[in-house]
Design a protein around this motif. Structure first.
Motif, PDB file in Angstrom:
ATOM      1  N   ARG A 189       0.861  -1.190   0.000  1.00 11.04           N
ATOM      2  CA  ARG A 189       0.000   0.000   0.000  1.00 11.04           C
ATOM      3  C   ARG A 189       0.893   1.234   0.000  1.00 11.04           C
ATOM      4  O   ARG A 189       1.820   1.345   0.821  1.00 11.04           O
ATOM      5  CB  ARG A 189      -0.892   0.003   1.227  1.00 11.04           C
TER       6      ARG A 189
ATOM      7  N   TRP B 237       0.755   7.093   2.901  1.00 13.29           N
ATOM      8  CA  TRP B 237      -0.294   8.097   2.933  1.00 13.29           C
ATOM      9  C   TRP B 237      -0.342   8.708   4.334  1.00 13.29           C
ATOM     10  O   TRP B 237       0.165   8.147   5.311  1.00 13.29           O
ATOM     11  CB  TRP B 237      -1.653   7.501   2.569  1.00 13.29           C
TER      12      TRP B 237
ATOM     13  N   ALA C 153      -8.754  11.062  -0.875  1.00 15.62           N
ATOM     14  CA  ALA C 153      -9.163   9.713  -1.280  1.00 15.62           C
ATOM     15  C   ALA C 153      -8.847   9.457  -2.750  1.00 15.62           C
ATOM     16  O   ALA C 153      -8.443   8.348  -3.127  1.00 15.62           O
ATOM     17  CB  ALA C 153     -10.656   9.530  -1.012  1.00 15.62           C
ATOM     18  N   GLU C 154      -9.001  10.484  -3.591  1.00 14.85           N
ATOM     19  CA  GLU C 154      -8.711  10.310  -5.016  1.00 14.85           C
ATOM     20  C   GLU C 154      -7.230  10.075  -5.258  1.00 14.85           C
ATOM     21  O   GLU C 154      -6.838   9.199  -6.056  1.00 14.85           O
ATOM     22  CB  GLU C 154      -9.181  11.539  -5.805  1.00 14.85           C
ATOM     23  N   ASP C 155      -6.381  10.835  -4.563  1.00 17.54           N
ATOM     24  CA  ASP C 155      -4.934  10.654  -4.728  1.00 17.54           C
ATOM     25  C   ASP C 155      -4.494   9.284  -4.237  1.00 17.54           C
ATOM     26  O   ASP C 155      -3.644   8.634  -4.865  1.00 17.54           O
ATOM     27  CB  ASP C 155      -4.180  11.754  -3.976  1.00 17.54           C
ATOM     28  N   LEU C 156      -5.070   8.831  -3.116  1.00 22.38           N
ATOM     29  CA  LEU C 156      -4.697   7.523  -2.579  1.00 22.38           C
ATOM     30  C   LEU C 156      -5.132   6.403  -3.521  1.00 22.38           C
ATOM     31  O   LEU C 156      -4.377   5.448  -3.766  1.00 22.38           O
ATOM     32  CB  LEU C 156      -5.321   7.325  -1.194  1.00 22.38           C
ATOM     33  N   GLU C 157      -6.331   6.515  -4.070  1.00 23.17           N
ATOM     34  CA  GLU C 157      -6.807   5.490  -4.987  1.00 23.17           C
ATOM     35  C   GLU C 157      -5.960   5.453  -6.251  1.00 23.17           C
ATOM     36  O   GLU C 157      -5.633   4.376  -6.776  1.00 23.17           O
ATOM     37  CB  GLU C 157      -8.271   5.755  -5.346  1.00 23.17           C
ATOM     38  N   ARG C 158      -5.564   6.639  -6.744  1.00 20.50           N
ATOM     39  CA  ARG C 158      -4.720   6.690  -7.936  1.00 20.50           C
ATOM     40  C   ARG C 158      -3.353   6.064  -7.659  1.00 20.50           C
ATOM     41  O   ARG C 158      -2.828   5.303  -8.482  1.00 20.50           O
ATOM     42  CB  ARG C 158      -4.557   8.143  -8.374  1.00 20.50           C
TER      43      ARG C 158
ATOM     44  N   GLU D 253      -2.695   3.791  -5.373  1.00 21.63           N
ATOM     45  CA  GLU D 253      -2.866   2.344  -5.200  1.00 21.63           C
ATOM     46  C   GLU D 253      -2.988   1.639  -6.541  1.00 21.63           C
ATOM     47  O   GLU D 253      -2.396   0.566  -6.753  1.00 21.63           O
ATOM     48  CB  GLU D 253      -4.105   2.072  -4.339  1.00 21.63           C
ATOM     49  N   ASN D 254      -3.758   2.223  -7.467  1.00 28.86           N
ATOM     50  CA  ASN D 254      -3.909   1.614  -8.794  1.00 28.86           C
ATOM     51  C   ASN D 254      -2.577   1.561  -9.536  1.00 28.86           C
ATOM     52  O   ASN D 254      -2.251   0.561 -10.194  1.00 28.86           O
ATOM     53  CB  ASN D 254      -4.941   2.380  -9.618  1.00 28.86           C
TER      54      ASN D 254
ATOM     55  N   GLU E  20      -9.277  -4.919  -4.924  1.00 26.71           N
ATOM     56  CA  GLU E  20     -10.113  -4.767  -3.732  1.00 26.71           C
ATOM     57  C   GLU E  20      -9.778  -5.817  -2.675  1.00 26.71           C
ATOM     58  O   GLU E  20      -9.825  -5.540  -1.474  1.00 26.71           O
ATOM     59  CB  GLU E  20     -11.591  -4.853  -4.124  1.00 26.71           C
TER      60      GLU E  20
ATOM     61  N   ARG F   7      -6.713  -4.709  -0.878  1.00 27.79           N
ATOM     62  CA  ARG F   7      -7.022  -3.618   0.061  1.00 27.79           C
ATOM     63  C   ARG F   7      -7.528  -4.175   1.393  1.00 27.79           C
ATOM     64  O   ARG F   7      -7.217  -3.627   2.460  1.00 27.79           O
ATOM     65  CB  ARG F   7      -8.067  -2.683  -0.550  1.00 27.79           C
TER      66      ARG F   7
END
Length: 611
Positions: A116, A119, A125-130, A132-133, A162, A165
C-alpha cells in the motif's frame, strides 16, 4: 422448368464476381506441405468488428497478436505428433525439476505482494486510490515479466485490487498476523514477503504460522517442521480444525443425550447451586489476577528483572494443540503495544482450501464464517470476539503468488478447482508417482495392470492404468462401454486433496524418502490372469498384448484367397501342404457371381472392441 444458361451467366454469381473478384490460389515456392497465412485478405476484412472479446483461446490469442504486430507466419500441415499414453505426460524430468528449483531460489526475492502506498491525513481519497492503482499495476507488470523472461510458472494469484485492500487493512489493525498453511505442504502456502510487509508496516507486529490439518502428520514429522521454523525465526503452532469440530460434535451429542435423560427436580437444583458456586469462585480468582497484574504494571522496570513469560518455552513445540490450548497460545504470544488496549487483535490470513474458515468456526464453537474452497467467498474482512481480550480479524481468502513446477501441482494442492480442470492426465500421473501402486490397490480394492514385458517392473502406474481399473471397479462407464477416465480422475484427485490418499512434503533439510514413509501392502496381491477376461481387457490401454498378437498371427490358417470386394473363389482352394490349387477358371468370372454385400467396419471388427 427452365434450362440452365449454357453461357454460364447467372445474376447472383455475376454479382459475387463483381464484388469480390477472383482470388487466385496462392502457392508456396517450395513443394512442401506448407501454407502461408497472410493477413488482411479475408472475406470480411473491410467490415467492422464490433464483437466484444474478453476471453480467447491460446490459438486465437496468437492470431490476434500476429494481426496487431502485422507479421506473417507459416503453419506446417500434416505435422502430427502422437502422444504415447505410456509416458510422463505433463510432468518434468529430473533435470528440468532441478533447473526450475535453481530458478526459484534465484528469484525468490522477486516474489512479492503489492504494497500500500504511503499516505497521511492530508492525502485525499482520489490521490490515494490513484496511487494504489498505479502501484498495483506495476506489481502485476513485474510478475508478468518475471514469468515471461524466466519461463517460471506461478500460482494464479489474486488480480482484484479490492481483495488486496482488505489484506492491507487487516495487517494495519492486527497485532499478530497468522498465516494458516496446509500441513502437507506448508512452504507452498507460506508467503515470506507478507512477513516482510508486516514488519514494514510496524516493527512491533508479530508474524506467526498456524499449521492446520496437522492430524495428518505424525509426531516426528511435526518435530521436523518445528525445528525448521525455529531456524527461520518464526513462531509456529500445530492445530487441526477437523479434530476439534469432531470433539465439539461429540460433546454436543453427549449433552443432548444427558438433557433427554430423566432427571429429578432435586438434582437439577443441586446442579444449579454448584454452578453458581463455581461462577463466584471464578469471579473472585479473576479479580485477584487483575490486582496482581496492575501491581506488576505499576512496578518500575529498573526495580526488578522479573519478566512474564510469553510462552512456556521459546522454541516451537510439535504438540498438537486443542481448542483451549490454542486460545491460550494466542492470548500470551504478543506482549508489545497493542492496536487496541482492551484486547489483542489476531489477523487470520490464508489461501482458500487450507481451512481458515474452519479454524475460525472451531475456535468460536459456532459457525461464524461460511466455508468454501473457492477464492472470493468472503468479500470483506470481519472482526469476531473470541474472548473478551482476543479479537479475530478474518481476511478474505487470497491466492498469493508462489512458485510451482506444473499445473498438476496446483491441482493436487487444491489451488485450482478440480471440477474445472480440462486435462486430468498430468495430475493423475503426478499422483501415481507420489502414491505407490500397492497403496492405491489397497485403498480402492482394485488390481492395476502390471508393466508389460520389457518395461521397468517397478515403475509407477500410468494415469490410464489407474483410471481404467478404478472406473471399471466403480462402474463408471462411457456411452461406448469403456471406463470413464475423466469422471474417475475427479474422484481420485479429490481423495488426494481431502487427505484420503496421504502424501506430505517435508522441509528442505530432511530427505523426502525418510520424512514420509508408506505402510506395507495389506491385501494379498491378485494376479491379472486370475481376473475375468472382460475385466482384463477393460483395464488395459492396449487391448491385446504382444504375446496375444503373435499367437493370433501364427495360428491363423488362410483358407481362401482375397481380392478387393470378393472372398468367394470356388476354383481356388488350399491343399494339405499349404499350397494354393487352382481349378479351371471360367472365361468371365465376374459374370453370374453376386458381389459380397459390403459390411460396416464397426460390425466387421466388433470383436476388437470387446472389453
Amino acid at each position: 422448368m427452365g434450362k440452365k444458361n449454357k453461357d454460364g451467366t447467372n445474376l447472383g454469381r455475376q454479382l459475387i464476381k463483381d464484388r469480390f473478384g477472383h482470388t487466385p490460389r496462392r502457392k508456396v515456392d517450395n513443394d512442401t506441405m506448407l501454407h502461408t497465412t497472410e493477413l488482411q485478405d479475408g472475406y470480411d476484412w473491410g467490415r467492422l468488428n464490433l464483437s466484444s472479446v474478453t476471453e480467447e483461446s491460446s490459438f486465437n490469442a496468437f492470431l490476434r497478436t500476429a494481426e496487431l504486430a502485422g507479421t506473417e507466419f507459416q503453419a506446417e500441415k500434416l505435422n502430427i505428433t502422437f502422444v504415447n499414453p505410456k509416458q510422463r505426460v505433463g510432468l518434468l524430468s529430473k533435470t528440468q525439476e532441478q533447473t526450475m528449483h535453481q530458478k526459484h531460489a534465484e528469484h525468490r526475492d522477486q516474489l512479492k505482494i503489492p504494497r500500500r502506498p504511503k499516505w497521511n491525513k492530508e492525502t485525499s481519497a482520489e490521490d490515494l486510490e490513484r496511487a494504489e492503482n498505479e502501484a498495483f499495476l506495476n506489481w502485476r507488470r513485474d510478475l508478468a515479466l518475471l514469468q515471461e523472461n524466466e519461463e517460471i510458472l506461478m500460482t494464479p494469484y489474486e488480480k482484484n485490487l479490492e481483495f488486496w485492500r482488505q489484506l492491507w487493512r487487516v495487517v494495519e489493525r492486527s497485532d499478530v498476523v497468522v498465516q494458516i498453511v496446509d500441513a502437507r505442504n506448508p512452504l507452498l502456502f507460506r508467503s515470506v514477503d507478507l512477513e516482510r510487509y508486516v514488519k514494514e508496516v510496524d516493527s512491533n507486529k508479530l508474524n506467526m504460522i498456524l499449521v492446520n490439518k496437522s492430524d495428518l502428520l505424525t509426531l516426528e514429522q511435526r518435530q521436523h517442521w518445528a525445528q525448521y521454523f525455529d531456524c527461520e525465526g518464526i513462531r509456529t503452532a500445530f492445530y487441526s480444525a477437523t479434530l476439534v469440530e469432531e470433539e465439539l460434535k461429540r460433546e454436543a451429542e453427549a449433552a443432548r443425550q444427558a438433557a433427554e435423560s430423566p432427571t429429578s427436580a432435586l438434582e437439577l437444583k443441586q446442579l444449579r447451586e454448584a454452578a453458581e458456586e463455581i461462577q463466584q469462585s471464578l469471579n473472585a480468582v479473576e479479580q485477584t489476577l487483575d490486582v496482581i497484574e496492575n501491581k506488576i504494571k505499576s512496578t518500575p522496570s529498573d526495580a526488578t528483572d522479573v519478566k512474564l513469560p510469553r510462552l512456556p518455552s521459546d522454541k516451537n513445540s510439535a504438540h498438537l494443540l486443542s481448542r483451549t490450548e490454542l486460545i491460550d497460545f494466542l492470548r500470551h504470544i504478543y506482549t508489545g503495544p497493542r492496536h487496541t488496549a482492551q484486547h489483542v487483535t489476531i489477523g487470520m490470513v490464508g489461501y482458500p482450501n487450507v481451512g481458515k474458515s474452519s479454524t475460525i468456526n472451531s475456535l468460536m464453537t459456532v459457525k461464524k464464517v461460511s466455508v468454501s474452497a473457492t477464492p472470493g467467498k468472503t468479500k470483506r474482512f470481519q472482526t469476531l470476539f473470541l474472548e473478551n481480550d482476543i479479537l479475530l480479524c478474518d481476511c478474505p481468502g487470497l491466492v498469493m503468488p508462489s512458485f510451482v513446477l506444473t499445473k498438476a501441482d496446483m491441482l493436487l494442492n487444491g489451488i485450482l478447482p478440480i471440477d474445472q480442470m480440462r486435462d486430468h492426465v498430468p495430475a493423475v500421473n503426478l499422483l501415481c508417482e507420489r502414491i505407490p501402486r500397492h497403496i492405491l490397490e489397497d485403498k480402492y480394492g482394485i488390481v492395476i495392470a502390471k508393466p508389460l514385458e520389457g518395461e521397468d517392473p517397478d515403475r509407477p502406474p500410468f494415469s490410464e492404468e489407474l483410471l481404467l481399473a478404478y472406473g471399471y471397479n466403480r462402474g463408471f462407464m462411457t456411452s461406448n462401454g469403456q471406463p470413464d477416465q475423466a469422471r474417475s480422475a475427479r474422484y481420485v484427485l479429490k481423495d488426494y486433496v481431502n487427505g484420503k490418499l496421504l502424501f506430505a512434503l517435508g522441509p528442505p533439510s530432511v530427505i523426502q524418502s525418510e520424512y514420509h514413509t508408506f505402510p506395507e501392502r495389506q491385501r494379498k496381491p491378485v494376479e491379472e490372469s486370475q481376473l475375468p477376461g472382460q475385466q482384463q481387457r477393460a483395464m488395459r490401454i492396449n487391448k491385446s498384448t504382444s504375446k496375444e498378437l503373435d499367437q493370433q498371427f501364427f495360428n491363423a490358417q488362410p483358407s481362401v484367397a482375397h481380392v478387393k470386394g470378393r472372398t468367394n473363389f470356388p476354383h481356388v482352394r488350399l491343399a494339405n501342404d499349404g499350397n494354393l490349387v487352382t481349378g479351371e477358371a471360367p472365361a468371365k468370372p465376374w459374370r453370374n457371381v453376386k458381389k459380397e454385400r459390403r459390411e460396416k467396419l464397426r460390425k466387421k471388427f466388433s470383436h476388437l472392441d470387446e472389453h
